[in-house]
Structure formats: C-alpha cells, structure tokens
Write a protein that holds these residues in place. Structure first.
Motif, PDB file in Angstrom:
ATOM      1  N   ASN A  78      17.390 -19.408 -59.354  1.00 17.49           N
ATOM      2  CA  ASN A  78      17.547 -18.692 -60.619  1.00 17.49           C
ATOM      3  C   ASN A  78      16.322 -18.829 -61.509  1.00 17.49           C
ATOM      4  O   ASN A  78      15.845 -17.843 -62.088  1.00 17.49           O
ATOM      5  CB  ASN A  78      18.785 -19.189 -61.378  1.00 17.49           C
ATOM      6  CG  ASN A  78      20.081 -18.808 -60.692  1.00 17.49           C
ATOM      7  OD1 ASN A  78      20.175 -17.752 -60.073  1.00 17.49           O
ATOM      8  ND2 ASN A  78      21.092 -19.664 -60.806  1.00 17.49           N
ATOM      9  N   TYR A 111      19.766 -23.686 -47.706  1.00 17.92           N
ATOM     10  CA  TYR A 111      19.606 -22.412 -48.406  1.00 17.92           C
ATOM     11  C   TYR A 111      19.534 -22.711 -49.899  1.00 17.92           C
ATOM     12  O   TYR A 111      20.133 -23.679 -50.385  1.00 17.92           O
ATOM     13  CB  TYR A 111      20.773 -21.477 -48.111  1.00 17.92           C
ATOM     14  CG  TYR A 111      20.813 -21.004 -46.675  1.00 17.92           C
ATOM     15  CD1 TYR A 111      20.259 -19.779 -46.306  1.00 17.92           C
ATOM     16  CD2 TYR A 111      21.395 -21.787 -45.677  1.00 17.92           C
ATOM     17  CE1 TYR A 111      20.290 -19.345 -44.984  1.00 17.92           C
ATOM     18  CE2 TYR A 111      21.422 -21.366 -44.356  1.00 17.92           C
ATOM     19  CZ  TYR A 111      20.868 -20.149 -44.019  1.00 17.92           C
ATOM     20  OH  TYR A 111      20.885 -19.731 -42.714  1.00 17.92           O
ATOM     21  N   LEU A 115      23.670 -11.818 -56.558  1.00 13.65           N
ATOM     22  CA  LEU A 115      23.998 -13.016 -55.777  1.00 13.65           C
ATOM     23  C   LEU A 115      24.516 -14.187 -56.610  1.00 13.65           C
ATOM     24  O   LEU A 115      25.474 -14.856 -56.200  1.00 13.65           O
ATOM     25  CB  LEU A 115      22.795 -13.464 -54.955  1.00 13.65           C
ATOM     26  CG  LEU A 115      22.684 -12.881 -53.545  1.00 13.65           C
ATOM     27  CD1 LEU A 115      21.356 -13.272 -52.918  1.00 13.65           C
ATOM     28  CD2 LEU A 115      23.839 -13.350 -52.666  1.00 13.65           C
ATOM     29  N   PRO A 116      23.925 -14.505 -57.771  1.00 12.10           N
ATOM     30  CA  PRO A 116      24.474 -15.628 -58.549  1.00 12.10           C
ATOM     31  C   PRO A 116      25.949 -15.447 -58.868  1.00 12.10           C
ATOM     32  O   PRO A 116      26.743 -16.390 -58.733  1.00 12.10           O
ATOM     33  CB  PRO A 116      23.610 -15.627 -59.813  1.00 12.10           C
ATOM     34  CG  PRO A 116      22.322 -15.036 -59.377  1.00 12.10           C
ATOM     35  CD  PRO A 116      22.689 -13.974 -58.378  1.00 12.10           C
ATOM     36  N   LEU A 135      17.795 -15.532 -52.880  1.00 18.31           N
ATOM     37  CA  LEU A 135      18.274 -16.499 -51.890  1.00 18.31           C
ATOM     38  C   LEU A 135      17.139 -16.788 -50.913  1.00 18.31           C
ATOM     39  O   LEU A 135      16.504 -15.873 -50.383  1.00 18.31           O
ATOM     40  CB  LEU A 135      19.486 -15.933 -51.141  1.00 18.31           C
ATOM     41  CG  LEU A 135      20.134 -16.855 -50.104  1.00 18.31           C
ATOM     42  CD1 LEU A 135      20.802 -18.045 -50.784  1.00 18.31           C
ATOM     43  CD2 LEU A 135      21.156 -16.088 -49.259  1.00 18.31           C
ATOM     44  N   LEU A 147      19.807 -20.869 -53.792  1.00 22.35           N
ATOM     45  CA  LEU A 147      19.940 -19.798 -54.763  1.00 22.35           C
ATOM     46  C   LEU A 147      18.992 -20.134 -55.910  1.00 22.35           C
ATOM     47  O   LEU A 147      19.236 -21.067 -56.668  1.00 22.35           O
ATOM     48  CB  LEU A 147      21.377 -19.686 -55.278  1.00 22.35           C
ATOM     49  CG  LEU A 147      21.582 -18.685 -56.423  1.00 22.35           C
ATOM     50  CD1 LEU A 147      21.313 -17.257 -55.964  1.00 22.35           C
ATOM     51  CD2 LEU A 147      22.980 -18.818 -57.009  1.00 22.35           C
ATOM     52  N   ILE A 153      27.961 -15.811 -55.517  1.00 18.81           N
ATOM     53  CA  ILE A 153      28.041 -17.194 -55.043  1.00 18.81           C
ATOM     54  C   ILE A 153      28.936 -18.025 -55.955  1.00 18.81           C
ATOM     55  O   ILE A 153      29.722 -18.859 -55.481  1.00 18.81           O
ATOM     56  CB  ILE A 153      26.631 -17.784 -54.896  1.00 18.81           C
ATOM     57  CG1 ILE A 153      25.931 -17.118 -53.699  1.00 18.81           C
ATOM     58  CG2 ILE A 153      26.678 -19.308 -54.746  1.00 18.81           C
ATOM     59  CD1 ILE A 153      24.498 -17.546 -53.502  1.00 18.81           C
TER      60      ILE A 153
END
Length: 253
Positions: free
Chosen positions: A127, A123, A155-156, A136, A125, A159
């Motif tokens: 940016n 997976y 999400l950032p 994601l 993330l 996470i």
C-alpha cells in the motif's frame, strides 16, 4: 439440529494428528530417491521486478533482544508514513532471507524450518512503500527482489474482505501473505510435513514481529481468512500452494 458439515468435521483435527504419527507413514519421496521440488516457484510473468537493497545496507538503531521481546505486541493502528524500500527489504530478509543455497536441494535462511525445507512463498500487498507502485508482489528470495503479480487497485478491499473484513489490512503499509508449497516439505516428511508447515509459519511471523520494531513498525498476525477466496486472490490453486498465514505491517502512530 446441528449443521451436517459441522458433524462431518468433528474430530478432524484429532484424526489428522493420529494419521500423521510416524508409525502410520509410508516412505517419503526422499526415502524413495525421488528428486526434490524446486526451491522456489518459478516466476514466469512478464511484469516488472524490483531489485531490493542489500540486507546489510540499512542502518538500524541498536535494539536489545530482551527489550524487543518485552515490547512485542500486536498493533492494528498505523501511521500514514510509508516504509522505505530498504526497510521492507530488511523485513523480507528477516523472515525469509537466504543465507546459502546448497546444491539446489535446500536453503539455509534467517528462520528455522524443518529439515531446512523452507516451504513458503511470500506475497506482499503493498500500500505504502517508497518507490514501489501499490499492488500485489511476490518476494523472490533466491534473487532478493520483488516480482509484480497485480496492480488491481481494488485488491486492498478484496484482501481485507477475504480476511473477514479486518480494516487494518487497508490501513497497513504492507501486508505479508505467506503461502505454503507442501511438496517442498512432504518430499522429506510425507504427510507429517503438513504439521511442520504450521510450525514454520510461527517461526517466520515471530521474526517479523521482532524485526519490525527495529524499523519503527508494528505488526498484527492474522489467521482468520476465507481460504478459498484468498487463494483465488493470490492466483494459487489451494492444493499445490495455499495461504497459511497473514500479517499486517505499518509505521507506529
């Protein structure tokens, strides 16, 4: 007075090692003639996918292996410069690239894996990657493409919080999140396969460290995270699939 949870877990590691010794294992599913699990978790979401450049299409500067090993360090500070899509494709190929799939039973990839089981899903993330909307994603290694999982702008932060508030996750261009699918490994090795998942994670992350130097990036591996919280963020159940390792990547400042 000691914590009752701590008391109940004392010796759990030693017990795991004892119970996964070869002499304590029943026959594996492979020994019993049962079919092997799929080589990749099927992607069923009706969302965007990103076709990645072929691994051989990126021009890399010459990098001596001795020099790469000598320069390998964990880097937590990153420049604001984004990764090119071809650079991300190269890092994905270097860590889970499929060289050949054999009979739907196993794959030969760019990293070693016990019995060629390759039990990870990658997976990402994202940016800052040119041409890729932040969010994601999951790497579909058999097709060499990205599949969108979520574009939640929070999400950032979530996470980073799930990784015990390590700020370089937010600063990274990309964070790799490797999830283990234990059935792919235990099909051949039974419960002992859980040992091999952790060994394989080390192989994958070391390849990321070395490959990243070739595209001017630094890496920082992360093993400190809230398992349950991170599995929820990845929308995996923590049993048939669970997060095993994390690494941030970004251009060197």
């Amino acid at each position: 007075m000691s914590n009752p949870v701590t008391r109940s877990l004392r010796g759990a590691g030693r017990e795991f090692m004892r119970r996964t010794e070869y002499g304590n294992l029943p026959p594996s599913d492979q020994m019993l003639g049962r079919p092997s699990p799929p080589l990749e978790v099927p992607y069923t979401k009706e969302k965007a996918t990103v076709v990645l450049p072929a691994p051989g299409s990126i021009a890399l500067p010459a990098l001596d292996l001795h020099d790469a090993i000598e320069r390998r360090v964990s880097t937590r500070d990153y420049a604001s410069e984004p990764l090119a899509l071809s650079e991300l494709a190269y890092l994905l190929w270097s860590t889970q690239g499929v060289k050949r799939a054999v009979g739907g039973v196993f794959t030969l990839r760019t990293v070693p894996s016990a019995g060629a089981r390759h039990a990870f899903e990658t997976y990402l993330l994202v940016n800052r990657v040119e041409g890729v909307t932040p969010g994601l994603y999951r790497y579909l290694a058999l097709e060499h493409r990205l599949a969108e999982e979520s574009r939640d702008p929070d999400l950032p932060r979530q996470i980073a919080a799930g990784c015990l508030n390590q700020p370089h996750i937010i600063k990274s261009a990309v964070t790799f999140l490797w999830a283990a699918v234990p059935a792919r490994m235990t099909w051949r090795y039974g419960e002992r396969g859980y040992r091999y998942l952790h060994l394989d994670a080390g192989h994958v992350c070391q390849n990321l460290y070395l490959a990243a130097l070739g595209v001017g990036c630094g890496v920082c591996a992360i093993a400190a995270f809230d398992d349950a919280a991170m599995n929820r963020l990845l929308d995996i159940d923590g049993d048939e699939q669970f997060l095993i390792y994390v690494a941030t990547v970004g251009k060197m400042p």
